[in-house]
Design a protein around this motif. Structure first.
Motif, PDB file in Angstrom:
ATOM      1  N   CYS A  66      20.711  11.366  -3.381  1.00  0.00           N
ATOM      2  CA  CYS A  66      21.207  11.018  -2.046  1.00  0.00           C
ATOM      3  C   CYS A  66      20.100  10.426  -1.178  1.00  0.00           C
ATOM      4  CB  CYS A  66      21.802  12.263  -1.391  1.00  0.00           C
ATOM      5  SG  CYS A  66      22.587  11.974   0.204  1.00  0.00           S
ATOM      6  N   SER A  67      18.885  10.938  -1.335  1.00  0.00           N
ATOM      7  CA  SER A  67      17.778  10.503  -0.474  1.00  0.00           C
ATOM      8  C   SER A  67      17.253   9.117  -0.830  1.00  0.00           C
ATOM      9  CB  SER A  67      16.637  11.514  -0.556  1.00  0.00           C
ATOM     10  OG  SER A  67      16.021  11.494  -1.825  1.00  0.00           O
ATOM     11  N   LEU A  68      17.602   8.594  -2.012  1.00  0.00           N
ATOM     12  CA  LEU A  68      17.090   7.278  -2.411  1.00  0.00           C
ATOM     13  C   LEU A  68      17.415   6.211  -1.375  1.00  0.00           C
ATOM     14  CD1 LEU A  68      18.069   7.209  -6.223  1.00  0.00           C
ATOM     15  CD2 LEU A  68      15.822   7.733  -5.239  1.00  0.00           C
ATOM     16  N   SER A  69      18.643   6.237  -0.857  1.00  0.00           N
ATOM     17  CA  SER A  69      19.077   5.196   0.074  1.00  0.00           C
ATOM     18  C   SER A  69      18.623   5.459   1.509  1.00  0.00           C
ATOM     19  CB  SER A  69      20.599   5.051   0.036  1.00  0.00           C
ATOM     20  OG  SER A  69      21.229   6.276   0.346  1.00  0.00           O
ATOM     21  N   TYR A  70      17.862   6.538   1.739  1.00  0.00           N
ATOM     22  CA  TYR A  70      17.308   6.811   3.070  1.00  0.00           C
ATOM     23  C   TYR A  70      15.797   6.664   3.104  1.00  0.00           C
ATOM     24  CZ  TYR A  70      21.920   8.609   4.229  1.00  0.00           C
ATOM     25  OH  TYR A  70      23.274   8.728   4.444  1.00  0.00           O
ATOM     26  N   MET A  71      15.161   6.416   1.955  1.00  0.00           N
ATOM     27  CA  MET A  71      13.710   6.210   1.932  1.00  0.00           C
ATOM     28  C   MET A  71      13.350   4.971   2.750  1.00  0.00           C
ATOM     29  SD  MET A  71      12.569   6.939  -2.007  1.00  0.00           S
ATOM     30  CE  MET A  71      12.681   8.571  -2.714  1.00  0.00           C
ATOM     31  N   GLY A  72      12.482   5.132   3.700  1.00  0.00           N
ATOM     32  CA  GLY A  72      12.060   4.001   4.508  1.00  0.00           C
ATOM     33  C   GLY A  72      13.009   3.623   5.624  1.00  0.00           C
ATOM     34  N   ASP A  73      14.137   4.331   5.763  1.00  0.00           N
ATOM     35  CA  ASP A  73      15.099   4.034   6.833  1.00  0.00           C
ATOM     36  C   ASP A  73      14.470   4.415   8.172  1.00  0.00           C
ATOM     37  OD1 ASP A  73      17.242   3.890   8.634  1.00  0.00           O
ATOM     38  OD2 ASP A  73      18.695   4.461   7.094  1.00  0.00           O
ATOM     39  N   LEU A  74      14.258   3.431   9.038  1.00  0.00           N
ATOM     40  CA  LEU A  74      13.600   3.683  10.316  1.00  0.00           C
ATOM     41  C   LEU A  74      14.378   4.667  11.180  1.00  0.00           C
ATOM     42  CD1 LEU A  74      12.448   0.052  11.222  1.00  0.00           C
ATOM     43  CD2 LEU A  74      11.126   1.871  10.142  1.00  0.00           C
ATOM     44  N   ARG A  75      15.683   4.694  11.010  1.00  0.00           N
ATOM     45  CA  ARG A  75      16.505   5.591  11.835  1.00  0.00           C
ATOM     46  C   ARG A  75      16.246   7.052  11.514  1.00  0.00           C
ATOM     47  NH1 ARG A  75      21.924   2.792  10.039  1.00  0.00           N
ATOM     48  NH2 ARG A  75      20.700   3.029   8.117  1.00  0.00           N
ATOM     49  N   MET A  76      15.779   7.331  10.289  1.00  0.00           N
ATOM     50  CA  MET A  76      15.508   8.711   9.915  1.00  0.00           C
ATOM     51  C   MET A  76      14.309   9.268  10.674  1.00  0.00           C
ATOM     52  SD  MET A  76      17.870   9.612   7.824  1.00  0.00           S
ATOM     53  CE  MET A  76      17.219  11.147   7.157  1.00  0.00           C
ATOM     54  N   ALA A 172       4.908   6.095 -12.066  1.00  0.00           N
ATOM     55  CA  ALA A 172       6.323   5.747 -12.020  1.00  0.00           C
ATOM     56  C   ALA A 172       6.956   6.207 -10.711  1.00  0.00           C
ATOM     57  CB  ALA A 172       7.055   6.369 -13.205  1.00  0.00           C
ATOM     58  N   ALA A 173       6.671   7.458 -10.299  1.00  0.00           N
ATOM     59  CA  ALA A 173       7.238   7.985  -9.059  1.00  0.00           C
ATOM     60  C   ALA A 173       6.761   7.188  -7.853  1.00  0.00           C
ATOM     61  CB  ALA A 173       6.859   9.462  -8.903  1.00  0.00           C
ATOM     62  N   ASN A 174       5.479   6.847  -7.836  1.00  0.00           N
ATOM     63  CA  ASN A 174       4.942   6.070  -6.720  1.00  0.00           C
ATOM     64  C   ASN A 174       5.563   4.682  -6.655  1.00  0.00           C
ATOM     65  OD1 ASN A 174       3.246   8.166  -5.953  1.00  0.00           O
ATOM     66  ND2 ASN A 174       1.472   7.382  -7.070  1.00  0.00           N
ATOM     67  N   CYS A 175       5.795   4.069  -7.816  1.00  0.00           N
ATOM     68  CA  CYS A 175       6.441   2.751  -7.852  1.00  0.00           C
ATOM     69  C   CYS A 175       7.857   2.815  -7.283  1.00  0.00           C
ATOM     70  CB  CYS A 175       6.479   2.227  -9.286  1.00  0.00           C
ATOM     71  SG  CYS A 175       4.904   1.623  -9.920  1.00  0.00           S
ATOM     72  N   VAL A 176       8.606   3.830  -7.692  1.00  0.00           N
ATOM     73  CA  VAL A 176       9.972   3.989  -7.203  1.00  0.00           C
ATOM     74  C   VAL A 176       9.976   4.154  -5.682  1.00  0.00           C
ATOM     75  CG1 VAL A 176      11.977   5.528  -7.183  1.00  0.00           C
ATOM     76  CG2 VAL A 176      10.876   4.940  -9.352  1.00  0.00           C
ATOM     77  N   ARG A 177       9.117   5.020  -5.171  1.00  0.00           N
ATOM     78  CA  ARG A 177       9.061   5.246  -3.718  1.00  0.00           C
ATOM     79  C   ARG A 177       8.688   3.963  -2.980  1.00  0.00           C
ATOM     80  NH1 ARG A 177       6.141   9.952  -5.402  1.00  0.00           N
ATOM     81  NH2 ARG A 177       7.411  11.844  -5.206  1.00  0.00           N
ATOM     82  N   ARG A 178       7.689   3.271  -3.457  1.00  0.00           N
ATOM     83  CA  ARG A 178       7.196   2.085  -2.756  1.00  0.00           C
ATOM     84  C   ARG A 178       8.266   0.998  -2.678  1.00  0.00           C
ATOM     85  NH1 ARG A 178       3.446   1.072  -5.921  1.00  0.00           N
ATOM     86  NH2 ARG A 178       4.321  -0.683  -7.089  1.00  0.00           N
ATOM     87  N   VAL A 179       8.912   0.712  -3.795  1.00  0.00           N
ATOM     88  CA  VAL A 179       9.895  -0.374  -3.827  1.00  0.00           C
ATOM     89  C   VAL A 179      11.141  -0.016  -3.020  1.00  0.00           C
ATOM     90  CG1 VAL A 179      11.466  -1.647  -5.322  1.00  0.00           C
ATOM     91  CG2 VAL A 179       9.087  -1.361  -5.983  1.00  0.00           C
ATOM     92  N   LEU A 180      11.648   1.222  -3.175  1.00  0.00           N
ATOM     93  CA  LEU A 180      12.862   1.601  -2.458  1.00  0.00           C
ATOM     94  C   LEU A 180      12.621   1.707  -0.956  1.00  0.00           C
ATOM     95  CD1 LEU A 180      14.643   4.149  -4.821  1.00  0.00           C
ATOM     96  CD2 LEU A 180      14.883   1.672  -4.647  1.00  0.00           C
ATOM     97  N   ARG A 181      11.466   2.201  -0.558  1.00  0.00           N
ATOM     98  CA  ARG A 181      11.163   2.255   0.877  1.00  0.00           C
ATOM     99  C   ARG A 181      11.169   0.863   1.489  1.00  0.00           C
ATOM    100  NH1 ARG A 181       6.266   6.695   0.478  1.00  0.00           N
ATOM    101  NH2 ARG A 181       7.578   8.565   0.658  1.00  0.00           N
TER     102      ARG A 181
END
Length: 222
Positions: A66-76, A172-181
């Protein structure tokens, strides 16, 4: 529908695909989007597993998905309830299970996951070795993979694109976070600007004030 299918299959914008990783009610479907979305759900599961520790609960995994689509969301940062992801999962737990249980069973059968018990809240252990990490990474769509690999997926010498190899679980985890954010941040800014233009300045300001008040309360209540 073409834009929807493209985002679901490639995560080009990671907006519609992010929505469909959570339970939704589909009203009109001329493309059998549920079948197309299975690719999206598997990719979301793989991404969430890469972000998960070696042992986790079923609920933890759904929260990561669920949190994947909220990573980097400024509103959060200032305009959303800090417990939003937790509340979404708690309120739709059985729907999440209906969506993702077949994939979890598939990963168990493949030896990537070991289910300790599968009752109201399953507990899983996962193989965090390099082979399993690269398998999960290869299950991600081609566009985020390309961005994680610096825009170059490589070639096998015959003109056929090859998947990038990852040297560690942390990488791998850092790549996922960076790109999705980066993707979610861009989508959230576009959505905020579109909402402001559609609603008008005064209406948008009142809406934002209510959201900020709700967000503040969620951060001050213990």
């Amino acid at each position: 529908m073409q834009d929807l299918a493209q985002d679901v299959l490639t995560w080009k914008n990671f907006y519609l695909s992010g929505r469909l990783q959570k339970p939704v009610r589909i009203l009109v479907d001329n493309w059998d989007i549920r079948k197309v979305n299975k690719v999206n759900l598997k990719a979301a599961t793989s991404a969430a597993l890469l972000l998960s520790p070696s042992e986790f609960t079923e609920g933890d995994l759904y929260a990561n998905i669920c949190s994947l689509s909220y990573m980097g969301d400024l509103r959060m940062l200032f305009a959303e309830d800090k417990n939003k992801v937790k509340k979404i999962v708690q309120g739709s737990y059985e729907l999440f299970r209906a969506m993702y249980k077949p994939l979890l069973q598939e990963y168990v059968a493949e030896g990537l996951l070991n289910c300790q018990h599968y009752s109201s809240q399953g507990v899983f252990k996962q193989d965090c070795g390099l082979s399993s990490t690269n398998y999960l990474f290869s299950s991600l769509p081609c566009i985020p993979q390309s961005q994680m690999a610096g825009g170059n997926l490589g070639s096998n010498g015959a003109g056929v694109a090859t998947r990038p190899l990852i040297s560690s679980r942390q990488e791998a985890a850092n790549c996922v976070r960076r790109v999705l954010r980066r993707k979610v941040r861009a989508s959230s800014v576009r959505q905020a600007l579109s909402g402001f233009l559609a609603a008008g300045g005064s209406n948008a300001a009142r809406y934002l004030a209510k959201k900020m008040s709700k967000s503040w309360k969620s951060r001050t209540l213990t």
